[in-house]
Design an enzyme around this catalytic site. Structure first.
Site, mmCIF file in Angstrom:
data_model
loop_
_atom_site.group_PDB
_atom_site.id
_atom_site.type_symbol
_atom_site.label_atom_id
_atom_site.label_comp_id
_atom_site.label_asym_id
_atom_site.label_seq_id
_atom_site.Cartn_x
_atom_site.Cartn_y
_atom_site.Cartn_z
ATOM 1 N N PHE A 172 28.581 28.129 34.283
ATOM 2 C CA PHE A 172 30.043 28.319 34.881
ATOM 3 C C PHE A 172 30.908 27.391 35.421
ATOM 4 O O PHE A 172 30.453 26.331 36.106
ATOM 5 C CB PHE A 172 29.972 29.312 36.139
ATOM 6 N N ASP A 173 32.335 27.395 34.979
ATOM 7 C CA ASP A 173 33.069 26.492 35.839
ATOM 8 C C ASP A 173 33.222 27.212 36.997
ATOM 9 O O ASP A 173 32.762 28.247 37.277
ATOM 10 C CB ASP A 173 34.277 26.635 34.988
ATOM 11 N N LEU A 174 33.809 26.387 37.886
ATOM 12 C CA LEU A 174 33.853 27.008 39.527
ATOM 13 C C LEU A 174 35.393 27.384 39.641
ATOM 14 O O LEU A 174 35.496 28.698 39.883
ATOM 15 C CB LEU A 174 33.484 25.851 40.514
ATOM 16 N N ASP A 208 37.787 29.211 32.862
ATOM 17 C CA ASP A 208 39.223 29.507 32.935
ATOM 18 C C ASP A 208 40.137 28.657 32.089
ATOM 19 O O ASP A 208 41.372 29.037 32.228
ATOM 20 C CB ASP A 208 39.460 29.927 34.437
#
Length: 212
Positions: free
Chosen positions: A8-10, A163
């Site tokens: 995951f990106d944060l 995102d």
């Protein structure tokens, strides 16, 4: 689909830091830029490493801008940062199903852990690869390759979730599956243009994708 690992990106993916980032940029640019920047212009700075954005604004004051930004960001962090809906429950269920979870972010590591701990999801992650760990940030594949190596995971059995187009491109460059998030601050169309394998309307959509 036999998925064993999710990266995951944060920011903007698991936790909502958008208004904090925008406020920190506004504060920094007001002190170091030679003109005013609109909210739309600042949105374009979200995603890449800070220093890359500061180079575009004022290459002579990158270090000073970094210091100004960090001071504002850390001082206001806990007032702004919140977790997105269904994230915590989804992470919990994925871990219970035996999936490996990791973070791949363009943030420096200490700040990334600060956000994870504030929102109570730090214990779900087996690895965090931040800006401190790499020579090349996303969309270069290096951060994802490093995360996979630490986890002993296969790219073909991994999904990279983010995102920003940097996340989708990095995943493709590293050979993983990719998922965009419809709640991206730049809008879902900005991600769809890069053709991720999946588009999540909310984080719990991952459970269906991995058959959890």
């Amino acid at each position: 689909m036999d998925i064993t690992t999710i990266l995951f990106d944060l920011d903007g993916t698991l936790i909502d830091t958008n208004e904090l980032i925008i406020a920190s940029f506004q504060h920094t640019l007001s002190q170091h830029a030679d003109r005013e920047y609109s909210r739309e212009e600042i949105l374009n700075f979200i995603g890449p490493p800070l220093k890359d954005s500061f180079e575009l604004v004022n290459p002579n004051e990158v270090d000073a801008m970094f210091t100004t930004y960090r001071e504002h960001n850390l001082a206001n962090h806990d007032d702004y940062v919140v977790i997105y809906p269904t994230v915590a429950d989804t992470l919990k269920e994925l871990k219970e199903k035996g999936l490996q979870l990791g973070i791949v972010t363009t943030k420096i590591n200490a700040t990334a852990w600060k956000g994870l701990k504030l929102t109570g999801i730090d214990s779900y992650f087996d690895v965090l690869i931040g800006l401190d760990d790499v020579q090349h940030a996303k969309p270069h594949p290096e951060p994802i390759v490093k995360a996979l190596a630490k986890l002993g995971a296969s790219a073909s059995q991994t999904i990279m979730v983010g995102d920003n187009y940097h996340d989708v491109e990095a995943g493709k460059n590293a050979g993983t599956k990719t998922a965009g998030v419809a709640w991206a601050v730049k809008g879902r169309a900005s991600l769809e243009a890069y053709k991720p394998d999946f588009m999540l309307e909310e984080m719990k959509d991952l459970l269906q994708i991995v058959g959890a």
